[in-house]
Design a protein around this motif. Sequence first.
Motif, PDB file in Angstrom:
ATOM      1  N   MET A  90      -4.370  46.263  52.632  1.00 57.69           N
ATOM      2  CA  MET A  90      -5.527  46.718  53.404  1.00 57.69           C
ATOM      3  C   MET A  90      -5.882  45.723  54.507  1.00 57.69           C
ATOM      4  SD  MET A  90      -7.966  48.321  50.414  1.00 57.69           S
ATOM      5  CE  MET A  90      -9.322  48.639  51.507  1.00 57.69           C
ATOM      6  N   MET A  91      -5.733  44.434  54.198  1.00 66.41           N
ATOM      7  CA  MET A  91      -6.022  43.409  55.196  1.00 66.41           C
ATOM      8  C   MET A  91      -5.065  43.515  56.377  1.00 66.41           C
ATOM      9  SD  MET A  91      -8.677  41.766  54.164  1.00 66.41           S
ATOM     10  CE  MET A  91      -8.640  40.296  55.141  1.00 66.41           C
ATOM     11  N   LEU A  92      -3.773  43.683  56.089  1.00 67.51           N
ATOM     12  CA  LEU A  92      -2.786  43.816  57.164  1.00 67.51           C
ATOM     13  C   LEU A  92      -3.043  45.079  57.984  1.00 67.51           C
ATOM     14  CD1 LEU A  92       0.562  42.725  55.499  1.00 67.51           C
ATOM     15  CD2 LEU A  92      -0.778  41.493  57.211  1.00 67.51           C
ATOM     16  N   GLU A  93      -3.392  46.153  57.304  1.00 65.77           N
ATOM     17  CA  GLU A  93      -3.669  47.405  58.001  1.00 65.77           C
ATOM     18  C   GLU A  93      -4.884  47.266  58.912  1.00 65.77           C
ATOM     19  OE1 GLU A  93      -4.851  52.007  56.970  1.00 65.77           O
ATOM     20  OE2 GLU A  93      -3.634  50.890  55.532  1.00 65.77           O
ATOM     21  N   LYS A  94      -5.917  46.592  58.432  1.00 65.66           N
ATOM     22  CA  LYS A  94      -7.120  46.387  59.251  1.00 65.66           C
ATOM     23  C   LYS A  94      -6.791  45.561  60.483  1.00 65.66           C
ATOM     24  CE  LYS A  94     -11.524  46.745  60.028  1.00 65.66           C
ATOM     25  NZ  LYS A  94     -12.152  48.033  60.303  1.00 65.66           N
ATOM     26  N   GLU A 115     -17.096  39.156  57.089  1.00 66.06           N
ATOM     27  CA  GLU A 115     -17.919  39.867  58.069  1.00 66.06           C
ATOM     28  C   GLU A 115     -17.634  41.369  58.063  1.00 66.06           C
ATOM     29  OE1 GLU A 115     -18.319  36.203  61.278  1.00 66.06           O
ATOM     30  OE2 GLU A 115     -16.819  37.776  61.599  1.00 66.06           O
ATOM     31  N   LEU A 116     -16.398  41.733  57.732  1.00 62.76           N
ATOM     32  CA  LEU A 116     -16.008  43.143  57.686  1.00 62.76           C
ATOM     33  C   LEU A 116     -16.122  43.735  56.285  1.00 62.76           C
ATOM     34  CD1 LEU A 116     -12.881  43.037  60.013  1.00 62.76           C
ATOM     35  CD2 LEU A 116     -15.202  43.762  60.585  1.00 62.76           C
ATOM     36  N   ASP A 117     -16.728  42.956  55.367  1.00 61.14           N
ATOM     37  CA  ASP A 117     -16.896  43.377  53.968  1.00 61.14           C
ATOM     38  C   ASP A 117     -15.551  43.711  53.326  1.00 61.14           C
ATOM     39  OD1 ASP A 117     -18.524  43.732  51.738  1.00 61.14           O
ATOM     40  OD2 ASP A 117     -18.722  45.881  52.100  1.00 61.14           O
ATOM     41  N   LEU A 118     -14.545  42.863  53.609  1.00 59.48           N
ATOM     42  CA  LEU A 118     -13.201  43.052  53.065  1.00 59.48           C
ATOM     43  C   LEU A 118     -12.826  41.969  52.058  1.00 59.48           C
ATOM     44  CD1 LEU A 118     -11.313  43.912  56.380  1.00 59.48           C
ATOM     45  CD2 LEU A 118     -11.938  45.494  54.561  1.00 59.48           C
ATOM     46  N   HIS A 119     -13.807  41.270  51.527  1.00 58.68           N
ATOM     47  CA  HIS A 119     -13.515  40.157  50.627  1.00 58.68           C
ATOM     48  C   HIS A 119     -12.809  40.589  49.338  1.00 58.68           C
ATOM     49  CE1 HIS A 119     -17.677  41.453  50.065  1.00 58.68           C
ATOM     50  NE2 HIS A 119     -17.476  41.257  48.780  1.00 58.68           N
ATOM     51  N   MET A 169      -7.731  35.417  72.357  1.00 59.45           N
ATOM     52  CA  MET A 169      -6.885  36.036  71.364  1.00 59.45           C
ATOM     53  C   MET A 169      -7.765  36.679  70.309  1.00 59.45           C
ATOM     54  SD  MET A 169      -3.771  34.306  69.233  1.00 59.45           S
ATOM     55  CE  MET A 169      -2.900  34.034  70.746  1.00 59.45           C
ATOM     56  N   LYS A 170      -7.390  37.844  69.844  1.00 58.45           N
ATOM     57  CA  LYS A 170      -8.139  38.562  68.806  1.00 58.45           C
ATOM     58  C   LYS A 170      -7.529  38.237  67.441  1.00 58.45           C
ATOM     59  CE  LYS A 170      -9.244  42.804  69.576  1.00 58.45           C
ATOM     60  NZ  LYS A 170      -9.212  44.229  69.894  1.00 58.45           N
ATOM     61  N   LEU A 171      -8.374  37.759  66.537  1.00 57.96           N
ATOM     62  CA  LEU A 171      -7.916  37.298  65.229  1.00 57.96           C
ATOM     63  C   LEU A 171      -8.778  37.873  64.112  1.00 57.96           C
ATOM     64  CD1 LEU A 171      -7.720  33.569  66.315  1.00 57.96           C
ATOM     65  CD2 LEU A 171      -5.767  35.105  66.100  1.00 57.96           C
ATOM     66  N   LEU A 172      -8.138  38.093  62.966  1.00 60.96           N
ATOM     67  CA  LEU A 172      -8.828  38.451  61.723  1.00 60.96           C
ATOM     68  C   LEU A 172      -8.434  37.391  60.704  1.00 60.96           C
ATOM     69  CD1 LEU A 172     -10.360  40.254  59.690  1.00 60.96           C
ATOM     70  CD2 LEU A 172      -8.257  41.588  59.437  1.00 60.96           C
ATOM     71  N   THR A 173      -9.437  36.741  60.113  1.00 59.04           N
ATOM     72  CA  THR A 173      -9.129  35.697  59.138  1.00 59.04           C
ATOM     73  C   THR A 173      -9.336  36.199  57.713  1.00 59.04           C
ATOM     74  OG1 THR A 173     -11.363  34.753  59.210  1.00 59.04           O
ATOM     75  CG2 THR A 173      -9.722  33.830  60.727  1.00 59.04           C
ATOM     76  N   ASP A 174      -8.422  35.795  56.867  1.00 58.31           N
ATOM     77  CA  ASP A 174      -8.492  36.097  55.439  1.00 58.31           C
ATOM     78  C   ASP A 174      -9.655  35.324  54.828  1.00 58.31           C
ATOM     79  OD1 ASP A 174      -7.754  37.137  52.998  1.00 58.31           O
ATOM     80  OD2 ASP A 174      -5.816  36.125  52.890  1.00 58.31           O
ATOM     81  N   HIS A 175     -10.028  35.697  53.619  1.00 60.31           N
ATOM     82  CA  HIS A 175     -11.157  35.044  52.948  1.00 60.31           C
ATOM     83  C   HIS A 175     -10.870  33.586  52.600  1.00 60.31           C
ATOM     84  CE1 HIS A 175      -8.622  36.492  49.670  1.00 60.31           C
ATOM     85  NE2 HIS A 175      -9.086  35.467  49.002  1.00 60.31           N
ATOM     86  N   ASP A 176      -9.607  33.170  52.638  1.00 57.72           N
ATOM     87  CA  ASP A 176      -9.257  31.793  52.269  1.00 57.72           C
ATOM     88  C   ASP A 176      -9.232  30.831  53.460  1.00 57.72           C
ATOM     89  OD1 ASP A 176      -6.981  32.724  53.524  1.00 57.72           O
ATOM     90  OD2 ASP A 176      -5.602  32.160  51.912  1.00 57.72           O
ATOM     91  N   ILE A 177      -9.649  31.295  54.620  1.00 57.95           N
ATOM     92  CA  ILE A 177      -9.690  30.435  55.804  1.00 57.95           C
ATOM     93  C   ILE A 177     -11.063  29.770  55.874  1.00 57.95           C
ATOM     94  CG2 ILE A 177      -9.565  30.362  58.336  1.00 57.95           C
ATOM     95  CD1 ILE A 177      -6.880  30.857  56.937  1.00 57.95           C
ATOM     96  N   TYR A 178     -11.050  28.450  56.009  1.00 61.03           N
ATOM     97  CA  TYR A 178     -12.285  27.677  56.019  1.00 61.03           C
ATOM     98  C   TYR A 178     -13.139  27.984  57.251  1.00 61.03           C
ATOM     99  CZ  TYR A 178      -9.957  24.910  52.437  1.00 61.03           C
ATOM    100  OH  TYR A 178      -9.316  24.504  51.300  1.00 61.03           O
ATOM    101  N   LYS A 179     -14.451  27.933  57.063  1.00 59.59           N
ATOM    102  CA  LYS A 179     -15.402  28.195  58.151  1.00 59.59           C
ATOM    103  C   LYS A 179     -15.189  27.246  59.317  1.00 59.59           C
ATOM    104  CE  LYS A 179     -20.364  28.639  59.091  1.00 59.59           C
ATOM    105  NZ  LYS A 179     -20.238  28.172  60.437  1.00 59.59           N
ATOM    106  N   ILE A 180     -14.839  26.010  59.048  1.00 58.62           N
ATOM    107  CA  ILE A 180     -14.631  25.038  60.123  1.00 58.62           C
ATOM    108  C   ILE A 180     -13.492  25.477  61.052  1.00 58.62           C
ATOM    109  CG2 ILE A 180     -13.069  23.523  58.826  1.00 58.62           C
ATOM    110  CD1 ILE A 180     -14.504  21.148  60.175  1.00 58.62           C
ATOM    111  N   ILE A 181     -12.494  26.156  60.499  1.00 56.37           N
ATOM    112  CA  ILE A 181     -11.385  26.657  61.314  1.00 56.37           C
ATOM    113  C   ILE A 181     -11.856  27.843  62.156  1.00 56.37           C
ATOM    114  CG2 ILE A 181      -9.112  27.762  61.228  1.00 56.37           C
ATOM    115  CD1 ILE A 181      -8.565  25.995  58.730  1.00 56.37           C
TER     116      ILE A 181
END
Length: 80
Positions: free
Chosen positions: A39-43, A29-33, A1-13
């Motif tokens: 913009m996040m939803l669009e990406k 990683e995408l410099d979207l912090h 599955m292809k996923l994009l995680t928000d900045h509030d998602i823990y590294k362990i997840i």
Amino acid sequence: MKLLTDHDIYKIIVDFLRKYGHDVVTAKELDLHTASDEMMLEKAKNTDRLFITRDKDFGMLVFLKKELCSGVICLKITPY
């Protein structure tokens, strides 16, 4: 599955998802912090990824404002 995680998602997840074969990229990683919610939803949509967040504000964008997206998963967990 292809996923994009928000900045509030823990590294362990993120590490857990990758361990089980998911294609995960993070906002950092995408410099979207500093990107806006829109913009996040669009990406996520433009890269054909589900968006994972802990921020409930995305529900308003997706359902009330009818923002088009590829999907949003709102996590309600805190890793230990």
